[in-house]
Design a protein around this motif. Structure first.
Motif, PDB file in Angstrom:
ATOM      1  N   UNK A 146       1.725  -2.394   5.392  1.00 55.43           N
ATOM      2  CA  UNK A 146       1.381  -1.183   4.645  1.00 55.43           C
ATOM      3  C   UNK A 146       0.662  -1.559   3.357  1.00 55.43           C
ATOM      4  N   UNK A 147       1.201  -2.567   2.668  1.00 56.72           N
ATOM      5  CA  UNK A 147       0.586  -2.980   1.408  1.00 56.72           C
ATOM      6  C   UNK A 147      -0.828  -3.519   1.652  1.00 56.72           C
TER       7      UNK A 147
ATOM      8  N   UNK B 174      -2.591   6.258  -2.059  1.00 58.75           N
ATOM      9  CA  UNK B 174      -1.919   4.970  -2.259  1.00 58.75           C
ATOM     10  C   UNK B 174      -1.808   4.574  -3.728  1.00 58.75           C
TER      11      UNK B 174
ATOM     12  N   UNK C 182      -2.811  -2.690   4.052  1.00 58.76           N
ATOM     13  CA  UNK C 182      -3.671  -1.550   4.363  1.00 58.76           C
ATOM     14  C   UNK C 182      -4.042  -0.805   3.091  1.00 58.76           C
ATOM     15  N   UNK C 183      -3.035  -0.625   2.211  1.00 57.88           N
ATOM     16  CA  UNK C 183      -3.294   0.060   0.941  1.00 57.88           C
ATOM     17  C   UNK C 183      -4.303  -0.727   0.128  1.00 57.88           C
TER      18      UNK C 183
ATOM     19  N   UNK D  87      -7.415   8.034   1.293  1.00 51.00           N
ATOM     20  CA  UNK D  87      -6.300   7.079   1.455  1.00 51.00           C
ATOM     21  C   UNK D  87      -6.001   6.398   0.132  1.00 51.00           C
ATOM     22  N   UNK D  88      -7.072   5.938  -0.513  1.00 48.96           N
ATOM     23  CA  UNK D  88      -6.904   5.240  -1.794  1.00 48.96           C
ATOM     24  C   UNK D  88      -6.146   6.115  -2.784  1.00 48.96           C
TER      25      UNK D  88
END
Ligand code: SF4
Lengths: 210, 312
Positions: free
Chosen positions: A40-41, B61, A43-44, B57-58
């Motif tokens: 997940x990290x 996040x 991907x982030x 997404x960014x």
């Protein structure tokens, strides 16, 4: 994920008058841990690296090198770079050369208003060691004494090509999870603040600009 | 009986979620396509197709977000509620049970109301952020909106008289059977007024003063960040695509299949883009004066025209 920090501990905001104290938050900033699951990290980080919004704030000579980035010749939007006029939405702060003490105050204000994770690129030799302004009375020589820097692009003046190369380098570092400037800033907050207050004599803003 | 009804509505909601997903995805993709088109005009390559998705997404996040109060949270929520609400009452594909959403007898009124709703919610949220540029942006945005709604509503009244119904589905139904039945042919005056209003609605040049990236940072969303901004970007795609679908339904014969919908909406979008890349920005007073002059006159004429047509 918030790292456990003593939240009881508040900032003094000594630079503000009693009346102003009521208007500003005195909470301390907090450090953030990466997501517990590595995928997940990653991907982030991939998303963060491919969507770099640069704060439109020009300091020093380098501000002029930022403008051509978005023009037809260099077209940095290919790499997901965009200009943002407000610190709230931007993630990259390009220090375009020397930072005079007066500007440093504004830089700090804007940087603290950016939402993490946030990155700083220093352009030119001036933020590294003072460059040709090394003995000037009103510029700071080593920029990383005041804010955490993720990437330096040296030269006097680096051309936009180099800036584009630097941005791609920053993307690699972000993808590798190496850019944790915001956390470093929080962890060494008192040290950074002391340095900042040493040069900025008229400190009339809150200790952390939320 | 009640159980059966429940199943029916559950099915409807399921289909609607699917529509929502497709329309949002399409909106984001078409946004990237438009950005690339504008870039080509300017001699650039432009963003990759995946860029709008990555940006959202960014933003989701982001590790930190701050608040300016309850209304500040609700602003983006109202906005996306406005977007979803608008789409909910527009039949997306004509003749398809699956993609006709919650379309019903008076949906045209409801849709026009929902289009306002999102903007007003946004105005409240941005107002709470306390940023002076946000306030300026709102003042400009709302006054421009009031101005372009006049020709748009006049055009809508004209076609309501023409088809004698307030149901979008029936308006689309009346336009079936070839291009000669489309509103753009049968009531070209109303279409002209609506398309001029459409320019203002889409917020491209010359009517992008309320965002004005170079003058008042970016207007209403100045203080919005992280997930709030992510929501607003999602809504921008959704709401943009929804408006295109509405215009397609009202004036260009609707669509019976997804490919038809995509081609038609893209062409409608192109009208705003062609005008946008060719003209510089209006000041807000110029923009408002523009809408109150020729488009409003055309709107009034469209009602006269349709009355004459009905008499003849
Ligand atoms: S490095 Fe050179 S060009 Fe850059 S700010 Fe310093 S003196 Fe100016």
């Amino acid at each position: 994920m918030i790292k456990s920090l003593n939240t009881e501990d508040t900032l003094e905001n000594a630079g503000l008058t009693d009346e102003e104290q009521q208007l500003f938050s005195n909470a301390r900033p907090q450090a953030y841990e990466p997501y517990p699951i590595k995928a997940v990290e990653d991907f982030a980080n991939w998303a963060r690296a491919n969507s770099l919004w640069i704060l439109a704030f020009g300091t020093g000579c380098g501000a002029i090198e930022l403008r051509p980035l978005m023009t037809a010749r260099f077209d940095a939007s290919r790499f997901g770079v965009a200009g943002r006029p407000t610190p709230r939405q931007s993630s990259v702060f390009v220090i375009g050369g020397y930072a005079s003490v007066k500007t440093l105050k504004r830089i700090i204000r804007s940087y603290e208003q950016m939402q993490g994770p946030k990155f700083i690129i220093c352009l030119g030799i001036c933020p590294v060691n003072g460059g040709m302004y090394f003995d000037s009375y009103n510029t700071v020589n080593q920029f990383d004494q005041y804010l955490p820097v993720d990437l330096y692009i040296t030269g006097c003046m680096p051309r936009p090509e180099v800036l584009v190369a630097g941005i791609m380098e920053l993307q690699k570092k972000i993808k590798a999870g190496e850019c944790n400037g915001a956390n470093r800033y929080v962890e060494n907050f008192d040290w950074y603040k002391a340095n900042q207050k040493k040069v900025i004599k008229n400190w009339d803003m809150p200790d952390y600009n939320w | 009986m009640i159980i059966e009804d429940f199943d029916f509505w559950l099915g409807k909601a399921g289909y609607f979620s699917l529509t929502l997903l497709i329309v949002t995805f399409y909106g984001l993709l078409v946004g990237a396509f438009i950005d690339r088109t504008i870039a080509k005009v300017q001699g650039r390559i432009g963003i990759p197709y995946r860029q709008p998705f990555i940006n959202i997404l960014k933003n989701f996040f982001k590790r930190t977000a701050i608040s300016h109060g309850v209304m500040f949270y609700l602003g983006p929520v109202f906005r996306i509620a406005g977007g979803i609400g608008t789409l909910a009452f527009i039949p997306v594909l004509y003749g398809s049970e699956m993609f006709s959403n919650f379309s019903m007898a008076g949906d045209l009124f409801l849709v026009i109301y929902f289009m306002f709703f999102g903007q007003l919610g946004m105005a409240l949220g941005a107002g709470e952020s306390g940023h002076p540029y946000a306030a300026i942006g709102i003042a400009r945005g709302l006054s421009q909106m009031t101005a372009y709604e006049v020709p748009f509503v006049l055009a809508v009244i004209s076609i309501v008289i023409q088809y004698d119904t307030l149901s979008i589905t029936q308006i689309v139904a009346a336009q079936q059977g070839g291009w000669q039945n489309w509103t753009v042919v049968t009531n070209w005056v109303a279409t002209l007024a609506a398309m001029l209003a459409f320019l203002g609605m889409m917020g491209y040049s010359p009517f992008d003063i309320f965002l004005a990236p170079q003058e008042i940072p970016i207007g209403p969303p100045t203080e919005f960040h992280s997930a709030y901004l992510g929501l607003m970007q999602l809504n921008r795609a959704l709401f943009g695509a929804t408006k295109l679908v509405l215009f397609m339904n009202l004036f260009f014969g609707g669509a019976t299949s997804w490919p038809e919908l995509m081609i038609k909406t893209l062409l409608i979008y192109m009208v705003a883009i062609v005008v946008g890349v060719a003209f510089p920005r209006f000041r807000v007073d110029q923009g408002i004066r523009f809408f109150f002059k020729i488009p409003t006159l055309i709107g009034i004429m469209s009602i006269v025209y349709v009355q004459m047509m009905l008499v003849a």
